[in-house]
Structure formats: structure tokens, C-alpha cells
Write a protein that holds these residues in place. Sequence first.
Motif, PDB file in Angstrom:
ATOM      1  N   LEU A 146       0.831  -1.197   0.000  1.00  0.00           N
ATOM      2  CA  LEU A 146       0.000   0.000   0.000  1.00  0.00           C
ATOM      3  C   LEU A 146       0.867   1.248   0.000  1.00  0.00           C
ATOM      4  CD1 LEU A 146      -2.441  -0.918   2.924  1.00  0.00           C
ATOM      5  CD2 LEU A 146      -3.028  -0.953   0.509  1.00  0.00           C
ATOM      6  N   LEU A 147       0.367   2.294  -0.609  1.00  0.00           N
ATOM      7  CA  LEU A 147       0.997   3.608  -0.529  1.00  0.00           C
ATOM      8  C   LEU A 147       0.087   4.554   0.244  1.00  0.00           C
ATOM      9  CD1 LEU A 147       2.205   4.195  -4.212  1.00  0.00           C
ATOM     10  CD2 LEU A 147       3.562   3.329  -2.297  1.00  0.00           C
ATOM     11  N   THR A 148       0.677   5.482   0.946  1.00  0.00           N
ATOM     12  CA  THR A 148      -0.055   6.622   1.483  1.00  0.00           C
ATOM     13  C   THR A 148       0.505   7.859   0.803  1.00  0.00           C
ATOM     14  OG1 THR A 148      -0.341   5.537   3.623  1.00  0.00           O
ATOM     15  CG2 THR A 148      -0.706   7.910   3.544  1.00  0.00           C
ATOM     16  N   ILE A 149      -0.380   8.648   0.198  1.00  0.00           N
ATOM     17  CA  ILE A 149       0.065   9.839  -0.522  1.00  0.00           C
ATOM     18  C   ILE A 149      -0.629  11.070   0.036  1.00  0.00           C
ATOM     19  CG2 ILE A 149       0.455   8.525  -2.651  1.00  0.00           C
ATOM     20  CD1 ILE A 149      -2.158   9.905  -3.685  1.00  0.00           C
ATOM     21  N   LYS A 150      -0.024  12.204  -0.208  1.00  0.00           N
ATOM     22  CA  LYS A 150      -0.645  13.497   0.122  1.00  0.00           C
ATOM     23  C   LYS A 150      -0.921  14.209  -1.183  1.00  0.00           C
ATOM     24  CE  LYS A 150      -0.277  17.334   3.394  1.00  0.00           C
ATOM     25  NZ  LYS A 150      -1.341  16.829   4.300  1.00  0.00           N
ATOM     26  N   CYS A 151      -2.193  14.537  -1.435  1.00  0.00           N
ATOM     27  CA  CYS A 151      -2.592  15.107  -2.726  1.00  0.00           C
ATOM     28  C   CYS A 151      -3.561  16.268  -2.494  1.00  0.00           C
ATOM     29  CB  CYS A 151      -3.234  14.026  -3.602  1.00  0.00           C
ATOM     30  SG  CYS A 151      -3.609  14.551  -5.283  1.00  0.00           S
ATOM     31  N   PRO A 152      -3.036  17.472  -2.212  1.00  0.00           N
ATOM     32  CA  PRO A 152      -3.899  18.634  -2.012  1.00  0.00           C
ATOM     33  C   PRO A 152      -4.729  18.925  -3.267  1.00  0.00           C
ATOM     34  CG  PRO A 152      -1.662  19.075  -1.252  1.00  0.00           C
ATOM     35  CD  PRO A 152      -1.614  17.786  -2.013  1.00  0.00           C
ATOM     36  N   GLY A 153      -5.973  19.295  -3.055  1.00  0.00           N
ATOM     37  CA  GLY A 153      -6.831  19.665  -4.165  1.00  0.00           C
ATOM     38  C   GLY A 153      -7.715  18.548  -4.684  1.00  0.00           C
ATOM     39  N   LEU A 154      -7.436  17.304  -4.314  1.00  0.00           N
ATOM     40  CA  LEU A 154      -8.261  16.202  -4.816  1.00  0.00           C
ATOM     41  C   LEU A 154      -9.648  16.204  -4.165  1.00  0.00           C
ATOM     42  CD1 LEU A 154      -8.635  13.681  -6.498  1.00  0.00           C
ATOM     43  CD2 LEU A 154      -7.432  12.367  -4.742  1.00  0.00           C
ATOM     44  N   GLU A 155      -9.682  16.419  -2.858  1.00  0.00           N
ATOM     45  CA  GLU A 155     -10.930  16.587  -2.114  1.00  0.00           C
ATOM     46  C   GLU A 155     -11.923  15.452  -2.359  1.00  0.00           C
ATOM     47  OE1 GLU A 155     -12.379  20.473  -3.025  1.00  0.00           O
ATOM     48  OE2 GLU A 155     -10.698  21.473  -2.049  1.00  0.00           O
ATOM     49  N   LEU A 156     -11.439  14.239  -2.370  1.00  0.00           N
ATOM     50  CA  LEU A 156     -12.286  13.059  -2.523  1.00  0.00           C
ATOM     51  C   LEU A 156     -12.846  12.659  -1.165  1.00  0.00           C
ATOM     52  CD1 LEU A 156     -13.251  10.748  -4.417  1.00  0.00           C
ATOM     53  CD2 LEU A 156     -11.180   9.509  -3.784  1.00  0.00           C
ATOM     54  N   ARG A 157     -14.161  12.455  -1.097  1.00  0.00           N
ATOM     55  CA  ARG A 157     -14.799  12.131   0.179  1.00  0.00           C
ATOM     56  C   ARG A 157     -15.458  10.761   0.184  1.00  0.00           C
ATOM     57  NH1 ARG A 157     -15.434  17.539  -0.771  1.00  0.00           N
ATOM     58  NH2 ARG A 157     -14.577  18.912   0.843  1.00  0.00           N
ATOM     59  N   LYS A 158     -15.234  10.005  -0.859  1.00  0.00           N
ATOM     60  CA  LYS A 158     -15.724   8.640  -0.927  1.00  0.00           C
ATOM     61  C   LYS A 158     -14.561   7.722  -1.268  1.00  0.00           C
ATOM     62  CE  LYS A 158     -20.490   9.664  -2.402  1.00  0.00           C
ATOM     63  NZ  LYS A 158     -20.423  11.106  -2.198  1.00  0.00           N
ATOM     64  N   ILE A 159     -14.709   6.436  -0.962  1.00  0.00           N
ATOM     65  CA  ILE A 159     -13.714   5.461  -1.390  1.00  0.00           C
ATOM     66  C   ILE A 159     -13.844   5.293  -2.897  1.00  0.00           C
ATOM     67  CG2 ILE A 159     -12.896   3.088  -1.155  1.00  0.00           C
ATOM     68  CD1 ILE A 159     -14.408   3.074   1.593  1.00  0.00           C
ATOM     69  N   PHE A 160     -12.779   5.470  -3.615  1.00  0.00           N
ATOM     70  CA  PHE A 160     -12.773   5.355  -5.075  1.00  0.00           C
ATOM     71  C   PHE A 160     -12.279   3.965  -5.449  1.00  0.00           C
ATOM     72  CE2 PHE A 160     -10.491   5.765  -9.132  1.00  0.00           C
ATOM     73  CZ  PHE A 160     -11.430   6.412  -9.924  1.00  0.00           C
ATOM     74  N   ASN A 161     -13.018   3.275  -6.335  1.00  0.00           N
ATOM     75  CA  ASN A 161     -12.633   1.926  -6.745  1.00  0.00           C
ATOM     76  C   ASN A 161     -12.742   1.789  -8.253  1.00  0.00           C
ATOM     77  OD1 ASN A 161     -13.259  -0.988  -7.509  1.00  0.00           O
ATOM     78  ND2 ASN A 161     -12.607  -1.250  -5.391  1.00  0.00           N
ATOM     79  N   ALA A 162     -11.587   1.508  -8.874  1.00  0.00           N
ATOM     80  CA  ALA A 162     -11.549   1.315 -10.329  1.00  0.00           C
ATOM     81  C   ALA A 162     -10.431   0.336 -10.672  1.00  0.00           C
ATOM     82  CB  ALA A 162     -11.330   2.645 -11.041  1.00  0.00           C
ATOM     83  N   GLY A 163     -10.515  -0.868 -10.123  1.00  0.00           N
ATOM     84  CA  GLY A 163      -9.435  -1.823 -10.297  1.00  0.00           C
ATOM     85  C   GLY A 163      -8.316  -1.615  -9.291  1.00  0.00           C
ATOM     86  N   PHE A 164      -8.405  -0.596  -8.514  1.00  0.00           N
ATOM     87  CA  PHE A 164      -7.566  -0.319  -7.345  1.00  0.00           C
ATOM     88  C   PHE A 164      -8.434   0.554  -6.446  1.00  0.00           C
ATOM     89  CE2 PHE A 164      -7.258   3.633  -9.454  1.00  0.00           C
ATOM     90  CZ  PHE A 164      -6.742   4.580  -8.577  1.00  0.00           C
ATOM     91  N   PHE A 165      -7.981   0.836  -5.232  1.00  0.00           N
ATOM     92  CA  PHE A 165      -8.784   1.712  -4.387  1.00  0.00           C
ATOM     93  C   PHE A 165      -7.984   2.929  -3.953  1.00  0.00           C
ATOM     94  CE2 PHE A 165      -6.999  -1.291  -1.224  1.00  0.00           C
ATOM     95  CZ  PHE A 165      -6.416  -0.404  -0.336  1.00  0.00           C
ATOM     96  N   LEU A 166      -8.734   3.982  -3.732  1.00  0.00           N
ATOM     97  CA  LEU A 166      -8.187   5.243  -3.256  1.00  0.00           C
ATOM     98  C   LEU A 166      -9.036   5.639  -2.056  1.00  0.00           C
ATOM     99  CD1 LEU A 166      -6.124   7.492  -3.868  1.00  0.00           C
ATOM    100  CD2 LEU A 166      -7.811   8.502  -5.418  1.00  0.00           C
ATOM    101  N   LEU A 167      -8.418   5.630  -0.891  1.00  0.00           N
ATOM    102  CA  LEU A 167      -9.151   5.796   0.363  1.00  0.00           C
ATOM    103  C   LEU A 167      -8.808   7.144   1.002  1.00  0.00           C
ATOM    104  CD1 LEU A 167     -10.813   4.667   2.763  1.00  0.00           C
ATOM    105  CD2 LEU A 167      -8.698   3.591   3.580  1.00  0.00           C
ATOM    106  N   PRO A 168      -9.787   8.045   1.147  1.00  0.00           N
ATOM    107  CA  PRO A 168      -9.508   9.349   1.778  1.00  0.00           C
ATOM    108  C   PRO A 168      -9.340   9.216   3.291  1.00  0.00           C
ATOM    109  CG  PRO A 168     -11.844   9.162   1.229  1.00  0.00           C
ATOM    110  CD  PRO A 168     -11.183   7.924   0.692  1.00  0.00           C
ATOM    111  N   LEU A 169      -8.226   9.700   3.802  1.00  0.00           N
ATOM    112  CA  LEU A 169      -7.910   9.595   5.226  1.00  0.00           C
ATOM    113  C   LEU A 169      -8.075  10.914   5.967  1.00  0.00           C
ATOM    114  CD1 LEU A 169      -4.613   7.494   4.899  1.00  0.00           C
ATOM    115  CD2 LEU A 169      -6.920   6.639   5.389  1.00  0.00           C
ATOM    116  N   GLY A 170      -8.299  12.002   5.215  1.00  0.00           N
ATOM    117  CA  GLY A 170      -8.344  13.328   5.821  1.00  0.00           C
ATOM    118  C   GLY A 170      -7.011  14.032   5.707  1.00  0.00           C
ATOM    119  N   ASN A 171      -7.021  15.344   5.858  1.00  0.00           N
ATOM    120  CA  ASN A 171      -5.796  16.150   5.787  1.00  0.00           C
ATOM    121  C   ASN A 171      -5.080  15.965   4.450  1.00  0.00           C
ATOM    122  OD1 ASN A 171      -3.959  18.036   6.862  1.00  0.00           O
ATOM    123  ND2 ASN A 171      -2.576  16.390   7.547  1.00  0.00           N
ATOM    124  N   ASP A 172      -5.865  15.791   3.354  1.00  0.00           N
ATOM    125  CA  ASP A 172      -5.337  15.623   1.990  1.00  0.00           C
ATOM    126  C   ASP A 172      -4.543  14.338   1.797  1.00  0.00           C
ATOM    127  OD1 ASP A 172      -6.396  18.025   0.969  1.00  0.00           O
ATOM    128  OD2 ASP A 172      -4.696  19.175   1.755  1.00  0.00           O
TER     129      ASP A 172
END
Length: 353
Positions: free
Chosen positions: A211-237
Amino acid sequence: MNLILGQGIAGTVLALTLLRRGKPVVVIDDGHRSASSTVAAGLWNPIVFRRINKSWMADELILSLDEFYRSAEELLQVKFYHPIPLWRIHSSDLENVLWTEKMDDPEFAPYLDRSVHNSAYRFPTFEFETGIVNHAGYLDVDSFLTHSRKYFDSLGIMRIEHFSLPENVSEFQFLEIEGQRPERVIDCTGHLAAAGHLFGYLPFALAKGELLTIKCPGLELRKIFNAGFFLLPLGNDEYRVGATFEWDELDNVPTEKAKSELLVKFQKWINLPFDIVDHKAGVRPAVQDRRPLIGRHPEVENLYLFNGMGTKGVMLAPLMAHQLAAYIFEGEPLLEEADIVRFSKYFKPEKSV
């Protein structure tokens, strides 16, 4: 005294379950040096996207996990349980059709919803439709394990040390902890149990995940994104990106190959600056038939296994812990699909000397 080996998700949930029943517990862990739980994303999702079906026992599992983790938050006085919808990007026209059909099915209606409009997020135009999965979410596993450990420590029942089960049945009768023979021993050591003699006969199908944890200001995703992988919002960008599967190199060493694989998937969808905050790897204790491994050892009457939950540990553990506790203390039968008895044909009794 009930001795629980391992304080990952499985061992922690089981220990809290037994304590709620008023049962004496001692928990031993090696400091999470080998636990896959410490690198788990903590996701739960009631839907299998292939053919759009519900996960095994989804209705019962969702009810159980919701009650358990909310109660655990009250007990530990900390927030780590996060129910949030999952945004699924369909992979084909067939998935679009199946999703629409099952939305009208009363069995699936509580879980499936129509999609949000992607203009709210910084994503490209989707080739296929999208949908929402309700009753999904994630557990902040690190917070759950850390605060549970502090609670166990406050009760004087936590031991940080390396502890191995005997290599054979005949030695098990001499097992002691601090000069006391445990009434029961419950192995919750995840993938380590697959390498041990006592439970090594079971058909584990171990898989390394990264797993990776990334910081991505401006994305502002508030749902779990799933498209063959997942992108999980943890807060604080910050977002968790996962996950990979590797069946050969079974260790907890992060690799450049997996990092590259995850970044390719992430950058296919997101064209924003980001920084990598963390990169972790661990070995999942999965099973060939994708069902948990719980029950009593075929030869050692007071030795039990609570294991084999793979990527679904957060979702499975509360109900399976209730099952095992009811089996041990009330004599209730285990679920046939989870009971290790289903693999009795693989067990070879020790030859008496």
C-alpha cells in the motif's frame, strides 16, 4: 485463562469479544513485527464486483461489525470506525447492466445506488457508468490496534514478547505462561500459523500486499474510489492507494515494482501533484477457499485457531469472534464454511513413540 497469540485485527477483536463476556484473557504479541494488520487498509465492502454479488454473509457481517466497532469506540474513547460510501467505476457495459438490474432487487437495494456526477471531482470522463456502494467504509487499523493495546496494558493482560507454539502435540501439555498453564490457547498469528507445525496442514494461500499513502492537495475526494484499485480518503489531503498481490515473495519488504504498479493506476485517474508519505508491505493470511479458519485443533483439545481472513479481516472478525466464543463457551456449532474441520482430510496425526 485464555491465551491469545497475536494482536493484529483478529487477535484484538477476539480479545475484546472475550472480555465483553467476562472471560479472563492474556494477549501476547511480538510488537507487530510480523503482523499484516499493521499494513491493512482496513476497508470493508459488502459487494463483489464480479457479476455484482454480495460478499459471503454480507448482511450478517455488516450488522455485526457496525455494533462491534461502535461499542469498541465507546470503550476505548477514540474514533477509528468510518462508514463511508464507495464509488465504483464500472469496468464494462455488462457491469453497468447488472448494476442497474440489481438495484431493483430488494436483496441488493440497500447496498447499491446510482452514481454521483464526476464533475464534482478531478477525474477524467469515464468510459462506463459509475455507481455507489452503501454500507462500505474503513477502520483506522493503526488507531484501533494502538488504543486496544493500551487498554489491554491498563488491564495488565498485554505481553510484548516473542512466543512460539510447541512444534509437536506431545510438548503442548507442558506449555506455560508466567508459570501458569492456560486453559485455552487461541492462535491468531495470521500468516505465521501457516509455517507452524500444528496448523501448517491447512490450505493457506498467502499473498503479499503493498500500500501507498500519498498526500494530494486539491483532490478533495470524500468517498472510497474503486476502479481496479482503491483510493481511500484519510483526511488532511492524505489518501491510501492499494493494493497489490504477490504470491511468491512472501515478506514485509516494500518493493519498487509494487510502488510503480500503484502509481501507474493512480496517475491514470488523477493529474494533480502529490507526495508519497508512506509505503508498506505485509503478508495476508488468505485461504484457498476464501473462507476463515476457526475452530479446535484435531488433536489438542485446548488449542484453537482464529485466522484465515485475508483482505476481509475488518469485516469478518467481529462475527467470527462471536462464533468462536459461542462454540467454546456454549457449545454452539461453528459455521461449516469457516470451521477448520472442513480440511480434516489434510491432517496427519502424530505417530506415537
